[in-house]
Write a protein that holds these residues in place. Structure first.
Motif, PDB file in Angstrom:
ATOM      1  N   GLU A 213     -10.463 -34.202  16.787  1.00  0.00           N
ATOM      2  CA  GLU A 213      -9.453 -34.514  15.758  1.00  0.00           C
ATOM      3  C   GLU A 213      -8.724 -35.820  16.087  1.00  0.00           C
ATOM      4  O   GLU A 213      -8.440 -36.631  15.213  1.00  0.00           O
ATOM      5  CB  GLU A 213      -8.442 -33.376  15.660  1.00  0.00           C
ATOM      6  CG  GLU A 213      -8.979 -32.094  15.050  1.00  0.00           C
ATOM      7  CD  GLU A 213      -9.112 -32.186  13.528  1.00  0.00           C
ATOM      8  OE1 GLU A 213      -8.521 -33.108  12.926  1.00  0.00           O
ATOM      9  OE2 GLU A 213      -9.814 -31.333  12.950  1.00  0.00           O
ATOM     10  N   LEU A 214      -8.420 -36.027  17.348  1.00  0.00           N
ATOM     11  CA  LEU A 214      -7.686 -37.219  17.761  1.00  0.00           C
ATOM     12  C   LEU A 214      -8.499 -38.481  17.481  1.00  0.00           C
ATOM     13  O   LEU A 214      -7.969 -39.495  16.997  1.00  0.00           O
ATOM     14  CB  LEU A 214      -7.348 -37.124  19.247  1.00  0.00           C
ATOM     15  CG  LEU A 214      -6.226 -38.006  19.780  1.00  0.00           C
ATOM     16  CD1 LEU A 214      -4.902 -37.685  19.099  1.00  0.00           C
ATOM     17  CD2 LEU A 214      -6.095 -37.837  21.289  1.00  0.00           C
ATOM     18  N   ILE A 215      -9.779 -38.407  17.750  1.00  0.00           N
ATOM     19  CA  ILE A 215     -10.639 -39.565  17.508  1.00  0.00           C
ATOM     20  C   ILE A 215     -10.837 -39.782  16.012  1.00  0.00           C
ATOM     21  O   ILE A 215     -10.745 -40.903  15.508  1.00  0.00           O
ATOM     22  CB  ILE A 215     -11.993 -39.366  18.217  1.00  0.00           C
ATOM     23  CG1 ILE A 215     -11.801 -39.379  19.742  1.00  0.00           C
ATOM     24  CG2 ILE A 215     -12.986 -40.446  17.799  1.00  0.00           C
ATOM     25  CD1 ILE A 215     -13.038 -38.996  20.514  1.00  0.00           C
ATOM     26  N   GLU A 216     -11.114 -38.686  15.288  1.00  0.00           N
ATOM     27  CA  GLU A 216     -11.417 -38.811  13.857  1.00  0.00           C
ATOM     28  C   GLU A 216     -10.192 -39.237  13.037  1.00  0.00           C
ATOM     29  O   GLU A 216     -10.287 -40.099  12.167  1.00  0.00           O
ATOM     30  CB  GLU A 216     -11.951 -37.477  13.338  1.00  0.00           C
ATOM     31  CG  GLU A 216     -12.282 -37.490  11.843  1.00  0.00           C
ATOM     32  CD  GLU A 216     -12.693 -36.120  11.334  1.00  0.00           C
ATOM     33  OE1 GLU A 216     -12.759 -35.967  10.091  1.00  0.00           O
ATOM     34  OE2 GLU A 216     -12.926 -35.214  12.151  1.00  0.00           O
ATOM     35  N   ARG A 217      -9.028 -38.653  13.318  1.00  0.00           N
ATOM     36  CA  ARG A 217      -7.851 -38.877  12.473  1.00  0.00           C
ATOM     37  C   ARG A 217      -6.997 -40.061  12.921  1.00  0.00           C
ATOM     38  O   ARG A 217      -6.334 -40.685  12.098  1.00  0.00           O
ATOM     39  CB  ARG A 217      -6.979 -37.622  12.433  1.00  0.00           C
ATOM     40  CG  ARG A 217      -7.637 -36.453  11.732  1.00  0.00           C
ATOM     41  CD  ARG A 217      -6.766 -35.205  11.748  1.00  0.00           C
ATOM     42  NE  ARG A 217      -7.374 -34.140  10.966  1.00  0.00           N
ATOM     43  CZ  ARG A 217      -7.234 -34.020   9.642  1.00  0.00           C
ATOM     44  NH1 ARG A 217      -6.487 -34.877   8.971  1.00  0.00           N
ATOM     45  NH2 ARG A 217      -7.831 -33.035   9.000  1.00  0.00           N
ATOM     46  N   PHE A 218      -7.018 -40.340  14.232  1.00  0.00           N
ATOM     47  CA  PHE A 218      -6.091 -41.361  14.719  1.00  0.00           C
ATOM     48  C   PHE A 218      -6.785 -42.500  15.452  1.00  0.00           C
ATOM     49  O   PHE A 218      -6.126 -43.454  15.881  1.00  0.00           O
ATOM     50  CB  PHE A 218      -5.049 -40.720  15.645  1.00  0.00           C
ATOM     51  CG  PHE A 218      -4.302 -39.589  15.009  1.00  0.00           C
ATOM     52  CD1 PHE A 218      -3.233 -39.828  14.146  1.00  0.00           C
ATOM     53  CD2 PHE A 218      -4.667 -38.272  15.241  1.00  0.00           C
ATOM     54  CE1 PHE A 218      -2.552 -38.787  13.543  1.00  0.00           C
ATOM     55  CE2 PHE A 218      -3.984 -37.225  14.645  1.00  0.00           C
ATOM     56  CZ  PHE A 218      -2.927 -37.470  13.795  1.00  0.00           C
TER      57      PHE A 218
ATOM     58  N   ASP B 122      -9.233 -25.360  29.938  1.00  0.00           N
ATOM     59  CA  ASP B 122     -10.170 -24.606  29.099  1.00  0.00           C
ATOM     60  C   ASP B 122     -11.493 -24.380  29.818  1.00  0.00           C
ATOM     61  O   ASP B 122     -12.110 -23.311  29.682  1.00  0.00           O
ATOM     62  CB  ASP B 122     -10.408 -25.358  27.785  1.00  0.00           C
ATOM     63  CG  ASP B 122      -9.202 -25.302  26.864  1.00  0.00           C
ATOM     64  OD1 ASP B 122      -8.314 -24.469  27.103  1.00  0.00           O
ATOM     65  OD2 ASP B 122      -9.141 -26.103  25.912  1.00  0.00           O
ATOM     66  N   TYR B 123     -11.927 -25.376  30.575  1.00  0.00           N
ATOM     67  CA  TYR B 123     -13.173 -25.216  31.331  1.00  0.00           C
ATOM     68  C   TYR B 123     -13.008 -24.120  32.380  1.00  0.00           C
ATOM     69  O   TYR B 123     -13.859 -23.232  32.505  1.00  0.00           O
ATOM     70  CB  TYR B 123     -13.547 -26.539  32.002  1.00  0.00           C
ATOM     71  CG  TYR B 123     -14.806 -26.461  32.836  1.00  0.00           C
ATOM     72  CD1 TYR B 123     -16.055 -26.523  32.244  1.00  0.00           C
ATOM     73  CD2 TYR B 123     -14.743 -26.311  34.216  1.00  0.00           C
ATOM     74  CE1 TYR B 123     -17.214 -26.440  33.005  1.00  0.00           C
ATOM     75  CE2 TYR B 123     -15.893 -26.219  34.986  1.00  0.00           C
ATOM     76  CZ  TYR B 123     -17.122 -26.299  34.373  1.00  0.00           C
ATOM     77  OH  TYR B 123     -18.259 -26.205  35.127  1.00  0.00           O
TER      78      TYR B 123
ATOM     79  N   PHE C 296     -16.751 -31.660  33.376  1.00  0.00           N
ATOM     80  CA  PHE C 296     -16.186 -30.315  33.324  1.00  0.00           C
ATOM     81  C   PHE C 296     -15.531 -30.147  31.954  1.00  0.00           C
ATOM     82  O   PHE C 296     -14.373 -30.506  31.748  1.00  0.00           O
ATOM     83  CB  PHE C 296     -15.152 -30.118  34.430  1.00  0.00           C
ATOM     84  CG  PHE C 296     -15.745 -30.176  35.811  1.00  0.00           C
ATOM     85  CD1 PHE C 296     -16.934 -29.534  36.082  1.00  0.00           C
ATOM     86  CD2 PHE C 296     -15.117 -30.867  36.822  1.00  0.00           C
ATOM     87  CE1 PHE C 296     -17.495 -29.568  37.359  1.00  0.00           C
ATOM     88  CE2 PHE C 296     -15.665 -30.914  38.093  1.00  0.00           C
ATOM     89  CZ  PHE C 296     -16.852 -30.257  38.365  1.00  0.00           C
ATOM     90  N   GLU C 297     -16.293 -29.641  31.003  1.00  0.00           N
ATOM     91  CA  GLU C 297     -15.769 -29.465  29.652  1.00  0.00           C
ATOM     92  C   GLU C 297     -16.360 -28.206  29.048  1.00  0.00           C
ATOM     93  O   GLU C 297     -17.453 -27.775  29.410  1.00  0.00           O
ATOM     94  CB  GLU C 297     -16.089 -30.691  28.786  1.00  0.00           C
ATOM     95  CG  GLU C 297     -17.569 -31.051  28.749  1.00  0.00           C
ATOM     96  CD  GLU C 297     -17.845 -32.377  28.076  1.00  0.00           C
ATOM     97  OE1 GLU C 297     -16.867 -33.074  27.731  1.00  0.00           O
ATOM     98  OE2 GLU C 297     -19.012 -32.719  27.889  1.00  0.00           O
TER      99      GLU C 297
ATOM    100  N   GLU D 191     -10.450 -25.236  22.439  1.00  0.00           N
ATOM    101  CA  GLU D 191      -9.337 -25.878  21.736  1.00  0.00           C
ATOM    102  C   GLU D 191      -9.213 -27.341  22.132  1.00  0.00           C
ATOM    103  O   GLU D 191      -9.021 -28.218  21.279  1.00  0.00           O
ATOM    104  CB  GLU D 191      -8.032 -25.141  22.032  1.00  0.00           C
ATOM    105  CG  GLU D 191      -6.813 -25.755  21.339  1.00  0.00           C
ATOM    106  CD  GLU D 191      -5.522 -25.033  21.650  1.00  0.00           C
ATOM    107  OE1 GLU D 191      -4.460 -25.514  21.204  1.00  0.00           O
ATOM    108  OE2 GLU D 191      -5.569 -23.997  22.323  1.00  0.00           O
ATOM    109  N   SER D 192      -9.332 -27.639  23.416  1.00  0.00           N
ATOM    110  CA  SER D 192      -9.209 -29.025  23.861  1.00  0.00           C
ATOM    111  C   SER D 192     -10.343 -29.879  23.321  1.00  0.00           C
ATOM    112  O   SER D 192     -10.144 -31.062  23.002  1.00  0.00           O
ATOM    113  CB  SER D 192      -9.180 -29.089  25.386  1.00  0.00           C
ATOM    114  OG  SER D 192     -10.351 -28.505  25.937  1.00  0.00           O
ATOM    115  N   ASP D 193     -11.532 -29.306  23.201  1.00  0.00           N
ATOM    116  CA  ASP D 193     -12.674 -30.041  22.664  1.00  0.00           C
ATOM    117  C   ASP D 193     -12.447 -30.380  21.197  1.00  0.00           C
ATOM    118  O   ASP D 193     -12.699 -31.509  20.741  1.00  0.00           O
ATOM    119  CB  ASP D 193     -13.938 -29.204  22.835  1.00  0.00           C
ATOM    120  CG  ASP D 193     -15.195 -29.937  22.411  1.00  0.00           C
ATOM    121  OD1 ASP D 193     -15.425 -31.050  22.922  1.00  0.00           O
ATOM    122  OD2 ASP D 193     -15.958 -29.396  21.588  1.00  0.00           O
TER     123      ASP D 193
END
Length: 724
Positions: free
Chosen positions: A73-78, A531-532, A60-61, A66-68
């Motif tokens: 961003e969370l994976i790429e930056r942190f 968001d879904y 369910f996405e 925004e959440s996607d």
């Protein structure tokens, strides 16, 4: 021939010479058709067997939400993200703070982190023992695991290998698995078992009901075989859709449920018309051609209506819901091939075995004919009473609350459900479902004030950040720059267990309502669900508009009337209202939860009701087409609306009642399912079909058509009236 004579004073009845020619062609080529049909079935079965393993697991996405973007961003930056799996660790003796237990917990966390497919593992013992990862009694602690990849990779590739290995536990620790990915990994095979078990019950019951209706063994077996043919051909056709789209495994369940029901419905309609033509003295070939000409036309319109109602799901940008559009269209095609192409060849060859040896003369004035006249004598009273009953049944719909699905869709004995029950009961907060607030650039002072404000929100237990941990506006712990700092910073908003159980979307909305001192993206599992849900609900008006508009066009092409499609639409909306009223009363409010064995959450997930909306609307229109086609045929023959309604109801109502009963039984069997999604689908569709095939068709249709009078046929005009 007798079957083709018409009164000179009436316009020609609705017929299709092309379909009549097709009927005679199928009679002449019956041996070829009967030879090809098993070959097509076997080839389709082989293709279908290859399709099933290629169906995808879905999440369910909402892509692009925004959440996607926050997750990316969370994976790429942190180099981190939301946990996909939770391991609930229980100390066999003492507490999780005992030195030996703590050492074993750290070792287990490290071991999980080394497993193939695992990108990150953290626990109570490796995060400096935060209270949010420890139960109130100290007996339990959590390990959070991130497994990147799509749902197929995580649920079918990594977890089947990881979970059994880790949950073996040891002398000091007992380990159980939970989390969103594990919950839905368990749900898929359970749902599949539910459908297989239901089908094993449905087949013999359907045979019994068909025998009671037809009183001939062959006439009871052939529609069931047609349903199986529709199911197999439908699955095979999904192979074509797989070339350009992802199809959810749950589409298999819809194919099985609808395939049998539609196959039986369509065949019954053709067989009944064959009986009528035979009773009127037509020879075998002419009877088959007449059945294809009249019933075949109706079945084609019905199939287009059902397919149209489901194809509107393609307007939604979610693979899970789009899958049902492909499945619905595929199974309708299978049903149409069985009823319009294969069945006529069977009737031409063995039609005599489907007709009783002492076939009764057609009853022009029976129970349904008399009921129609009684209703039309007092249309306001009869129709008004029926309307009041339907509105009362639909009234719980006013209390509908959309929510999000969680582990409580599973039965209490499911392993991941038991894990989540312990977490809800024993942990003060839901660290596992934290809301993540990501910023590309933020100063430490700004983070501190922002995190403190977030911690004051109702339903927020704690906020963790690089500047410190905060609860109720005050600082309760040191910050963790190593975890939260990098190319920017991020904040973890941990909701309380109660808030997440009650309404996680409300917590997300509260977090997003706090004005940040810098630009942020809000993500995490609760935000993804919010968001879904928002994306689905926001597009609901578009889906409704497309569905109503397209089915209106189909009915207009069939009847050449504007008024009749409008009335049909309003009546089908009524049946949908009753269905949603039942869903709210049963599954949202929890009535009958003890009998059906599910756990109510006080809300309904948006996905399944929208699917049911399209399925139920299509099936309701299915019976509307059956009835209207007979009424229109009689009106074209006699020019008398009231007589057409009474005669059309007499000739179609027994069939609609029998077909509706079998279709309702097909779906009602899923009320015994272990997964509440499947129960909702079964109970809701069964209610809609029963209401539609009885109260609406038998009372509302005659009363409204009597009140509308000549306006029923506007703008085509009236047929010459032959009188009564």
């Amino acid at each position: 021939m007798a079957v083709n004579t018409r009164p000179r004073t009436a316009r020609a009845s609705v017929a299709d010479p092309a379909l009549r020619r097709l009927g005679f062609l199928l009679v002449r080529r019956r041996r070829l058709v009967l030879a090809l049909a098993p070959i097509v079935f076997v080839v389709a079965a082989v293709i279908a067997a290859g399709v099933v393993p290629r169906l995808s697991l879905s999440r369910f996405e909402a892509p692009g939400s925004e959440s996607d973007r926050a997750q990316a961003e969370l994976i790429e930056r942190f180099g981190t993200g939301s946990p996909d799996v939770i391991f609930l660790v229980t100390a066999r003796s003492g507490t999780v703070d005992d030195p030996a237990v703590a050492a074993a917990g750290r070792e287990l966390t490290a071991r999980i982190g080394r497993e193939e497919g695992v990108a990150e593992a953290a626990s109570y013992w490796t995060r400096d023992r935060p209270a949010t990862l420890r139960s109130g009694d100290g007996r339990h602690a959590l390990i959070l695991v991130r497994v990147p990849g799509d749902a197929d990779h995580v649920r079918a590739g990594v977890l089947p290998r990881l979970v059994p290995k880790i949950t073996e536990g040891g002398d000091l620790l007992q380990v159980r698995a939970g989390g969103g990915e594990e919950v839905f990994r368990e749900a898929v095979p359970l749902a599949r078992q539910d459908f297989v078990r239901a089908e094993l019950v449905i087949f013999p019951l359907a045979f019994v009901l068909l025998w009671f209706y037809q009183r001939r063994v062959v006439a009871a077996v052939v529609p069931i075989l047609a349903g199986v043919f529709a199911m197999v051909v439908g699955l095979a056709l999904l192979g074509g859709a797989l070339l350009f789209a992802e199809i959810s495994t749950f589409a298999l369940n819809l194919t099985l449920a609808m395939g049998l029901g539609l196959g039986i419905d369509y065949c019954l309609f053709v067989i009944q018309r064959f009986h009528e033509e035979t009773r009127r003295g037509a020879d075998r070939a002419s009877a088959v051609a007449g059945a294809v000409e009249h019933a075949g036309r109706t079945v084609l319109f019905s199939g287009v209506t059902v397919a149209t109602s489901l194809v509107v799901l393609l307007a939604l940008p979610f693979d899970f819901l789009r899958s049902f559009a492909y499945a619905g269209v595929a199974v309708v095609i299978g049903g149409l091939v069985a009823a319009v192409l294969v069945l006529p060849a069977v009737l031409a060859t063995a039609g005599g075995t489907m007709v009783r040896k002492r076939e009764k003369a057609e009853r022009v004035a029976g129970f349904w004919h008399a009921l129609a006249w009684r209703v039309m004598r007092r249309p306001l009273l009869s129709g008004g009473a029926a309307l009041v009953v339907l509105l009362v049944l639909a009234s719980p719909f006013l209390g509908l609350r959309f929510g999000v699905a969680d582990d409580r869709i599973l039965p209490p004995e499911a392993s991941s459900r038991q894990t989540q029950d312990v977490i809800r009961r024993s942990f003060p907060a839901e660290e596992t479902d934290a809301i993540q607030v990501i910023s590309k650039s933020a100063a430490a002072g700004d983070v501190s004030g922002y995190a403190a404000r977030l911690s004051r929100l109702p339903g927020v237990a704690q906020v963790d950040s690089a500047a410190g941990s905060f609860a109720a506006g005050g600082r309760v712990g040191d910050g963790d720059p190593a975890r939260f700092a990098g190319r920017g910073t991020w904040v973890s908003v941990v909701p309380s267990a109660q808030a997440l159980a009650d309404d996680p979307v409300r917590v997300v909305e509260a977090v997003r309502s706090v004005e940040p001192p810098f630009e942020v993206l809000v993500g995490g599992y609760p935000a993804e669900l919010a968001d879904y849900r928002s994306s689905v609900v926001d597009r609901l008006p578009l889906v409704l508009s497309l569905m109503l508009g397209m089915t209106f066009l189909v009915l207009f092409l069939m009847t050449r009337s504007v008024v009749i499609p409008i009335k049909a639409t309003l009546m089908n909306v009524l049946s949908l209202g009753v269905m949603f009223g039942a869903l709210v009363w049963i599954f949202q409010a929890g009535n009958l939860s003890g009998l059906l064995g599910f756990t109510p959450t006080g809300t309904l997930d948006a996905s399944i009701p929208i699917l049911m909306l399209c399925v139920a609307y299509g099936l309701s229109m299915d019976y509307e087409v059956f009835l209207l086609s007979r009424i229109k045929e009689e009106y074209d023959r006699t020019g008398d609306t009231e007589r057409a309604v009474a005669t059309g109801l007499q000739r179609s109502a027994p069939l609609i009642t029998a077909a509706g009963g079998i279709l309702a039984l097909t779906f009602a069997a899923y009320a015994t399912a272990q997964v509440s999604f499947v129960q909702m689908l079964g109970v809701g569709i069964a209610v809609a079909v029963l209401v539609d095939a009885t109260v609406i068709r038998a009372i509302l249709v005659p009363s409204l058509m009597r009140l509308a009078g000549p306006l029923n046929w506007w703008p085509a005009g009236r047929a010459p009236t032959s009188g009564r």
